[in-house]
Design a protein around this motif. Structure first.
Motif, PDB file in Angstrom:
ATOM      1  N   ALA A  46      46.987   6.236  -8.696  1.00 37.57           N
ATOM      2  CA  ALA A  46      47.481   5.494  -7.529  1.00 37.57           C
ATOM      3  C   ALA A  46      48.675   6.224  -6.918  1.00 37.57           C
ATOM      4  CB  ALA A  46      47.900   4.081  -7.948  1.00 37.57           C
ATOM      5  N   PRO A  47      48.936   6.016  -5.617  1.00 36.84           N
ATOM      6  CA  PRO A  47      50.166   6.554  -5.035  1.00 36.84           C
ATOM      7  C   PRO A  47      51.375   5.831  -5.613  1.00 36.84           C
ATOM      8  CG  PRO A  47      49.023   5.140  -3.456  1.00 36.84           C
ATOM      9  CD  PRO A  47      48.123   5.276  -4.628  1.00 36.84           C
ATOM     10  N   PHE A  48      52.524   6.473  -5.573  1.00 38.24           N
ATOM     11  CA  PHE A  48      53.715   5.891  -6.182  1.00 38.24           C
ATOM     12  C   PHE A  48      54.433   4.924  -5.258  1.00 38.24           C
ATOM     13  CE2 PHE A  48      53.276   9.616  -8.984  1.00 38.24           C
ATOM     14  CZ  PHE A  48      53.391   8.968 -10.214  1.00 38.24           C
ATOM     15  N   PHE A  49      55.015   3.902  -5.869  1.00 40.00           N
ATOM     16  CA  PHE A  49      55.861   2.932  -5.162  1.00 40.00           C
ATOM     17  C   PHE A  49      57.207   3.574  -4.831  1.00 40.00           C
ATOM     18  CE2 PHE A  49      58.793  -0.777  -5.256  1.00 40.00           C
ATOM     19  CZ  PHE A  49      58.183  -1.585  -4.309  1.00 40.00           C
ATOM     20  N   VAL A  50      57.756   4.307  -5.806  1.00 38.38           N
ATOM     21  CA  VAL A  50      59.040   4.993  -5.652  1.00 38.38           C
ATOM     22  C   VAL A  50      58.778   6.495  -5.673  1.00 38.38           C
ATOM     23  CG1 VAL A  50      61.368   5.284  -6.581  1.00 38.38           C
ATOM     24  CG2 VAL A  50      60.176   3.103  -6.893  1.00 38.38           C
ATOM     25  N   ASN A  51      59.412   7.226  -4.751  1.00 41.49           N
ATOM     26  CA  ASN A  51      59.101   8.654  -4.650  1.00 41.49           C
ATOM     27  C   ASN A  51      59.639   9.450  -5.843  1.00 41.49           C
ATOM     28  OD1 ASN A  51      61.826   9.698  -4.106  1.00 41.49           O
ATOM     29  ND2 ASN A  51      61.642   8.735  -2.106  1.00 41.49           N
ATOM     30  N   PHE A  52      59.166  10.677  -5.957  1.00 36.80           N
ATOM     31  CA  PHE A  52      59.463  11.514  -7.118  1.00 36.80           C
ATOM     32  C   PHE A  52      60.959  11.749  -7.289  1.00 36.80           C
ATOM     33  CE2 PHE A  52      60.206  15.747  -8.929  1.00 36.80           C
ATOM     34  CZ  PHE A  52      59.568  15.614 -10.160  1.00 36.80           C
ATOM     35  N   ASP A  53      61.669  12.082  -6.224  1.00 31.97           N
ATOM     36  CA  ASP A  53      63.094  12.387  -6.332  1.00 31.97           C
ATOM     37  C   ASP A  53      63.881  11.192  -6.850  1.00 31.97           C
ATOM     38  OD1 ASP A  53      62.708  14.953  -5.458  1.00 31.97           O
ATOM     39  OD2 ASP A  53      63.218  14.537  -3.365  1.00 31.97           O
ATOM     40  N   ALA A  54      63.558   9.998  -6.344  1.00 34.21           N
ATOM     41  CA  ALA A  54      64.263   8.790  -6.777  1.00 34.21           C
ATOM     42  C   ALA A  54      63.961   8.482  -8.240  1.00 34.21           C
ATOM     43  CB  ALA A  54      63.884   7.613  -5.893  1.00 34.21           C
ATOM     44  N   ARG A  55      62.697   8.645  -8.654  1.00 37.06           N
ATOM     45  CA  ARG A  55      62.350   8.387 -10.057  1.00 37.06           C
ATOM     46  C   ARG A  55      63.017   9.407 -10.980  1.00 37.06           C
ATOM     47  NH1 ARG A  55      57.096   9.325 -10.800  1.00 37.06           N
ATOM     48  NH2 ARG A  55      56.672  10.091  -8.687  1.00 37.06           N
ATOM     49  N   SER A  56      63.151  10.632 -10.493  1.00 37.88           N
ATOM     50  CA  SER A  56      63.864  11.660 -11.272  1.00 37.88           C
ATOM     51  C   SER A  56      65.320  11.260 -11.480  1.00 37.88           C
ATOM     52  CB  SER A  56      63.800  13.006 -10.548  1.00 37.88           C
ATOM     53  OG  SER A  56      62.478  13.460 -10.425  1.00 37.88           O
ATOM     54  N   LYS A  57      65.962  10.797 -10.410  1.00 41.02           N
ATOM     55  CA  LYS A  57      67.369  10.358 -10.507  1.00 41.02           C
ATOM     56  C   LYS A  57      67.520   9.224 -11.511  1.00 41.02           C
ATOM     57  CE  LYS A  57      68.560  11.524  -5.712  1.00 41.02           C
ATOM     58  NZ  LYS A  57      68.877  10.938  -4.376  1.00 41.02           N
ATOM     59  N   MET A  58      66.568   8.291 -11.501  1.00 40.19           N
ATOM     60  CA  MET A  58      66.618   7.156 -12.428  1.00 40.19           C
ATOM     61  C   MET A  58      66.583   7.626 -13.874  1.00 40.19           C
ATOM     62  SD  MET A  58      63.961   4.540 -10.542  1.00 40.19           S
ATOM     63  CE  MET A  58      64.225   3.966  -8.862  1.00 40.19           C
ATOM     64  N   ALA A  59      65.697   8.591 -14.173  1.00 42.34           N
ATOM     65  CA  ALA A  59      65.575   9.099 -15.547  1.00 42.34           C
ATOM     66  C   ALA A  59      66.805   9.894 -15.958  1.00 42.34           C
ATOM     67  CB  ALA A  59      64.318   9.949 -15.670  1.00 42.34           C
ATOM     68  N   ILE A 195      68.580  -0.143 -10.338  1.00 42.06           N
ATOM     69  CA  ILE A 195      68.785  -1.091  -9.239  1.00 42.06           C
ATOM     70  C   ILE A 195      69.496  -0.403  -8.076  1.00 42.06           C
ATOM     71  CG2 ILE A 195      70.002  -3.192  -8.535  1.00 42.06           C
ATOM     72  CD1 ILE A 195      69.532  -4.236 -11.426  1.00 42.06           C
ATOM     73  N   GLU A 196      70.524   0.375  -8.390  1.00 42.68           N
ATOM     74  CA  GLU A 196      71.297   1.061  -7.342  1.00 42.68           C
ATOM     75  C   GLU A 196      70.423   2.059  -6.581  1.00 42.68           C
ATOM     76  OE1 GLU A 196      74.508   2.764  -9.514  1.00 42.68           O
ATOM     77  OE2 GLU A 196      75.619   0.866  -9.711  1.00 42.68           O
ATOM     78  N   ILE A 197      69.643   2.840  -7.317  1.00 41.59           N
ATOM     79  CA  ILE A 197      68.797   3.853  -6.669  1.00 41.59           C
ATOM     80  C   ILE A 197      67.678   3.184  -5.877  1.00 41.59           C
ATOM     81  CG2 ILE A 197      67.190   5.769  -7.096  1.00 41.59           C
ATOM     82  CD1 ILE A 197      68.968   6.385  -9.626  1.00 41.59           C
ATOM     83  N   LEU A 198      67.093   2.123  -6.447  1.00 39.20           N
ATOM     84  CA  LEU A 198      66.034   1.386  -5.740  1.00 39.20           C
ATOM     85  C   LEU A 198      66.539   0.817  -4.423  1.00 39.20           C
ATOM     86  CD1 LEU A 198      63.865  -0.832  -8.131  1.00 39.20           C
ATOM     87  CD2 LEU A 198      63.058   0.700  -6.335  1.00 39.20           C
TER      88      LEU A 198
END
Length: 429
Positions: A46-59, A195-198
């Motif tokens: 499936a396509p992502f809800f949150v883009n790659f850069d944002a998910r990277s920042k979260m991790a 939460i902040e990044i989202l």
């Protein structure tokens, strides 16, 4: 390297525990903690809800040292093929440990994986198995130890529960249902940094990116059976349901067509992704063969083995065995086939006018028509010709199994015969 493979869409408190455990092991061993993060399409196609850069920042915010993007697999392969490829990436990069979350213990995972390790085939994981993906990863990690002379150490931590399993799908849906705000109950299962990044992504309007429905609708609404039959993960029934249910204008109409073709949610997402990205069966097959040459594909899942199975089942049906019995026998006894035909010469049902138009060497699309018959479509002298193929029952059954294999192409070309014209049907070209 200590590794995690994930979608992280978005990173929730269950993922936080994975990263925390990985951080502990990495610090103890003096290693990096690396997240292999899926990009483009999720592991569930499936396509992502949150883009790659944002998910990277979260991790990274929770303690990961580095992010490695994993791209190009999940709109082309089912998990039984993408998992060994991802594991190989980790091996090649120097990984030593793998961290995952599950509701069952490592011992239970290992026990359930035994059957698949023994059979050397990692498709067909029973739907009633909990944590099927973790079982698959464990089994394929055992498979790859012969190639690399070692395996990754597996670490399983208990899934975080908060009135039930923490679910990325439910988190995403709650944000959509609340007009793209994060509700109070959802905040409880998200780390503060997530939460902040989202909220930053929501403010920028970079959330819940959709598929390219314009391209999907165009393909499903306008293309022929012959063309659709070339797209990966579209079997004969799916192609005919797509044609029958035209016109497509919304997401639900697409899902309805695949439900009628007996596709489950995962296979529907993979098929729609293949349509969106114009992934052909030949492209998938060629990639599989490339990975086969690197010893990353289990022998029972190799392209030739799938072709052999189709021929064996067709042969046994002719001898009175059911398809289910033949399949089971082929798998359990690991039957070897020495002479599976990759070419079949089929007769044609042509009018006199059509016969006059025919020439040797004309390419023909092979497909299953609305009456469930194996047919071809070709153009001769600017005229479109559609006709059923004349074949013995065994060859028809064989071709149907190949067409429905989801990733093995079938092509046709007109050839001259003593009594007129035939179609040379080529398998795997």
């Amino acid at each position: 390297m200590i590794c995690i493979s994930a979608d992280f869409d978005p990173v929730h408190k269950g993922h936080e525990q994975l990263i925390k455990k990985g951080r502990e092991i990495a610090d103890e061993k003096g290693c990096e903690l690396v997240v292999y993060l899926n990009k483009g399409f999720s592991a569930n196609h499936a396509p992502f809800f949150v883009n790659f850069d944002a998910r990277s920042k979260m991790a990274l915010a929770l303690g990961a040292d580095r992010i490695v993007p994993v791209e190009g697999l999940h709109h082309r392969f089912i998990l039984s093929y993408s998992v060994p490829i991802r594991l190989s990436m980790m091996h090649e990069d120097g990984a030593t440990d793998y961290i995952t979350g599950a509701s069952i213990s490592l011992d239970e995972i290992a026990k359930k994986a035994e059957r698949f390790i023994k059979e050397g085939k990692f498709v067909g994981m029973p739907k009633n198995y909990p944590n099927r993906n973790e079982i698959r990863w464990y089994a394929l990690n055992e498979f790859l130890k012969d190639k690399y002379g070692r395996k990754l150490d597996f670490h399983v931590i208990k899934e975080v529960k908060d009135g039930g399993k923490v679910s990325g799908r439910l988190i995403r849906q709650s944000i959509i249902d609340n007009d793209y705000t994060i509700p109070k109950e959802t905040r409880k299962v998200l780390p503060k940094s997530t939460i902040e990044i989202l909220e930053e992504e929501i403010a920028k309007g970079q959330i819940n990116n959709e598929r390219n429905y314009k391209e999907i609708f165009k393909t499903m609404n306008t293309t022929s059976r012959g063309y659709l039959s070339k797209i990966a993960y579209l079997n004969g029934k799916a192609v005919n349901e797509i044609i029958k249910r035209r016109v497509y204008r919304d997401n639900e109409s697409i899902w309805a067509a695949f439900r009628r073709a007996d596709y489950g949610p995962v296979m529907t997402r993979l098929a729609v992704s293949a349509i969106e990205m114009n992934v052909t069966k030949k492209e998938v097959m060629d990639l599989m063969k490339e990975y086969e040459s690197l010893n990353l594909i289990p022998s029972e899942q190799k392209v030739q083995r799938v072709i052999d199975r189709a021929w064996y089942v067709a042969s046994q049906i002719e001898n009175g065995l059911s398809a289910g019995e033949a399949n089971k026998k082929f798998r359990s006894e690991k039957i070897a086939i020495d002479s599976t035909p990759l070419e079949i010469h089929a007769g044609l049902n042509l009018t006199k006018f059509e016969t006059k138009l025919m020439k040797e060497g004309i390419n023909a699309d092979v497909y299953v028509d609305k009456d469930n018959k194996v047919s071809v479509e070709l153009r001769a002298e600017g005229k479109k010709i559609k006709t059923n193929l004349r074949l013995p029952a065994k060859e028809v059954t064989y071709l149907r199994y190949i067409i429905d294999s989801n990733f093995i192409p079938v092509t046709g070309v007109v050839e001259k015969s003593k009594k007129g014209f035939k179609i040379k049907v080529e398998i795997g070209k």
